[in-house]
Design a protein around this motif. Sequence first.
Motif, PDB file in Angstrom:
ATOM      1  N   LEU A 163      36.446  37.944  48.889  1.00 44.79           N
ATOM      2  CA  LEU A 163      35.738  37.388  47.745  1.00 44.79           C
ATOM      3  C   LEU A 163      35.002  38.479  46.969  1.00 44.79           C
ATOM      4  N   GLY A 164      34.332  39.387  47.667  1.00 43.70           N
ATOM      5  CA  GLY A 164      33.595  40.450  46.996  1.00 43.70           C
ATOM      6  C   GLY A 164      34.490  41.348  46.172  1.00 43.70           C
ATOM      7  N   ILE A 165      35.629  41.727  46.714  1.00 42.89           N
ATOM      8  CA  ILE A 165      36.576  42.561  45.959  1.00 42.89           C
ATOM      9  C   ILE A 165      37.054  41.831  44.713  1.00 42.89           C
ATOM     10  N   THR A 166      37.340  40.560  44.860  1.00 44.23           N
ATOM     11  CA  THR A 166      37.841  39.766  43.731  1.00 44.23           C
ATOM     12  C   THR A 166      36.804  39.647  42.620  1.00 44.23           C
ATOM     13  N   ILE A 167      35.542  39.444  42.973  1.00 40.06           N
ATOM     14  CA  ILE A 167      34.488  39.337  41.964  1.00 40.06           C
ATOM     15  C   ILE A 167      34.411  40.604  41.125  1.00 40.06           C
ATOM     16  N   VAL A 168      34.422  41.746  41.762  1.00 42.80           N
ATOM     17  CA  VAL A 168      34.338  43.022  41.042  1.00 42.80           C
ATOM     18  C   VAL A 168      35.515  43.163  40.068  1.00 42.80           C
ATOM     19  N   VAL A 169      36.711  42.850  40.545  1.00 41.08           N
ATOM     20  CA  VAL A 169      37.895  42.968  39.697  1.00 41.08           C
ATOM     21  C   VAL A 169      37.814  42.020  38.508  1.00 41.08           C
ATOM     22  N   TYR A 170      37.400  40.770  38.736  1.00 43.34           N
ATOM     23  CA  TYR A 170      37.326  39.795  37.647  1.00 43.34           C
ATOM     24  C   TYR A 170      36.323  40.205  36.571  1.00 43.34           C
ATOM     25  N   VAL A 171      35.176  40.715  36.991  1.00 44.90           N
ATOM     26  CA  VAL A 171      34.166  41.131  36.015  1.00 44.90           C
ATOM     27  C   VAL A 171      34.707  42.263  35.140  1.00 44.90           C
ATOM     28  N   LEU A 172      35.330  43.250  35.744  1.00 45.51           N
ATOM     29  CA  LEU A 172      35.872  44.376  34.979  1.00 45.51           C
ATOM     30  C   LEU A 172      36.932  43.922  33.988  1.00 45.51           C
ATOM     31  N   VAL A 173      37.863  43.107  34.447  1.00 49.85           N
ATOM     32  CA  VAL A 173      38.953  42.669  33.586  1.00 49.85           C
ATOM     33  C   VAL A 173      38.451  41.724  32.495  1.00 49.85           C
ATOM     34  N   GLY A 174      37.601  40.768  32.869  1.00 53.63           N
ATOM     35  CA  GLY A 174      37.097  39.808  31.882  1.00 53.63           C
ATOM     36  C   GLY A 174      36.283  40.466  30.789  1.00 53.63           C
ATOM     37  N   LEU A 175      35.389  41.351  31.152  1.00 53.08           N
ATOM     38  CA  LEU A 175      34.574  42.037  30.162  1.00 53.08           C
ATOM     39  C   LEU A 175      35.433  42.904  29.254  1.00 53.08           C
ATOM     40  N   SER A 176      36.400  43.598  29.810  1.00 56.18           N
ATOM     41  CA  SER A 176      37.287  44.443  29.000  1.00 56.18           C
ATOM     42  C   SER A 176      38.059  43.624  27.978  1.00 56.18           C
ATOM     43  N   ALA A 177      38.590  42.484  28.403  1.00 55.27           N
ATOM     44  CA  ALA A 177      39.357  41.638  27.484  1.00 55.27           C
ATOM     45  C   ALA A 177      38.486  41.068  26.381  1.00 55.27           C
ATOM     46  N   LEU A 178      37.275  40.662  26.719  1.00 55.85           N
ATOM     47  CA  LEU A 178      36.357  40.152  25.691  1.00 55.85           C
ATOM     48  C   LEU A 178      36.017  41.232  24.667  1.00 55.85           C
ATOM     49  N   LEU A 179      35.759  42.435  25.123  1.00 51.51           N
ATOM     50  CA  LEU A 179      35.431  43.526  24.207  1.00 51.51           C
ATOM     51  C   LEU A 179      36.614  43.862  23.306  1.00 51.51           C
ATOM     52  N   ALA A 180      37.829  43.701  23.811  1.00 53.03           N
ATOM     53  CA  ALA A 180      39.015  44.087  23.051  1.00 53.03           C
ATOM     54  C   ALA A 180      39.382  43.084  21.967  1.00 53.03           C
TER      55      ALA A 180
END
Length: 407
Positions: free
Chosen positions: A218-235
Motif C-alpha cells: 500500500l505504501g509503495i502504491t500511494i507514493v506512485v499514485y501521488v507522483l503520477v496524479g500530480l504530474s498529469a494534473l500539471l500537464a
Amino acid sequence: MGLADAVLLGLGSMLGAGVFAAFGPAAHAAGAGVLVGLAIAAVIAYCNAMSSAQLASLYPESGGTYVYGRRRLGARWGFVAGWGFVAGKTASCAAMSLTVGAYAWPQHPRPVAVAAAALLTMVNYFGVSKTARLTRALVILTLLALAVVVVACLAGGTARTARLSPFWSGSGLDAVRGVLQAAALLFFAFAGYARIATLGEEVRDPARTILKAIPTALGITIVVYVLVGLSALLAVGPERLANAVDPLAAATGAGSLSVLTPAVRVGGAVASLGVLLSLLAGVGRTALAMARERDLPNWLAAVHPRYAVPHRAELLLGGIVIAVVIASDVRGAIGFSSFAVLVYYAIANASAFTLDGPRRRWLRPLSLLGGVGCLVLALMLPAASVLTGFAVLAIGVVIRAVRRPCA
C-alpha cells in the motif's frame, strides 16, 4: 509464496487501476481537488489495511473478510462481506478487462477485453505460483510505464502550476461532496491489498508475511499514485483528464514528448492485465471459502487435484466477467465495484474492532476511522452506483435466507 511475492501480488492488484481507469471519473467529480480525494482514499485504505492485516494474521484462510466477518460478527455479516466482494470484484474484473481494450485497441476495445479475461482465467486455472511469477513481470513493466508518464508530463513543456487553480470543483457542500466522491472512486485503486489476505492458505508463515506485505504494498502504491496524479494534473489540468477515456495517454501526448504516448498505451494495457490477474485469483478463492460454508453452491468448493486452485469457481468467474464486459462500460463498473468493496471493508473494520489483546489500543481507533470512512464514501458515490449496490446486496441476502432460513 514468501514476502516478496505477496508484496508483488498486492502491487499487481493496485498499480494501474487508479491512474489508468479511475483518475478520469475522480477528476470529473472534484477537479484539482482530486489530490485531496486521493489523500482521503489513502488514509481510509491504510486503516483498512491494518485491520485486514491483523485479521489475516489470526485467520490465515482463503476468503478474507468473508472469513473474518463470520468469525467475529456472525455468519450473516460474513455472507454480506463475501457476497459484496464477489459481486464488486467481478465488476472490477470487467472494468480492468475493458481498460485493457481501451488502451490496447481504442477503436475495438471489447474483443480485446474478452480475450484478456479468457486468457488470464486460464493462467489462474494453472496455479498461483504462475500467477505470482507473471505478476512480478507485469509490475516491473507498469512501474516503467508510469515513470515514462511522469517524465513526459513534467518535461514536455506543458506543466503549469496554474492548472491546479481553481483547486475545488464547485463551492461549499458541493465541493466537499465532490472531493468525497473522488475519494470513493479512487478507493477502487487501493483495494488490491485484499488479494494478499484472500490468499492466506498459499502464503508461507502467514501471521508474519501478511502483516508486513499489506502495508508495504500500500505504501509503495500511494507514493506512485501521488507522483503520477500530480504530474498529469500539471500537464493538462483536471478538465482534460476528466474528459479523456485514456487520461494518462492524453497527458503524455499534450507536450513535446508525445512520441512516448504509445509506451503509455502499452503500459495502461499491461497495468490493467496485472490488476485483472490478481483480481481473478482473489475472487475465485473467496467463492471457494463461501462454497465450503454452503453460502454458494457446493460444487464451487472443488479444488483441482494437480494445480490446487478452485478451478470451477475460476471458470465460472471468467464466464461471468466476459458477459459483463459485453454489456457494461468502465465508469459504471467502477462505481458499482467501489460501493460493494467499501461495504466489504466496513465489515472488515467492524471485525477488527472486536479483537482483544495488546494491539487493541491502537487498532480500535484505526478500525473505527476506517469503518465510518468506508460508509461515508460509499454513500457519496453516484446515485446509480449506490442504488445498484444496495439492490445486489439485498438480492444476495434474500437468496441466502431462502436457501438457509435458520443459518
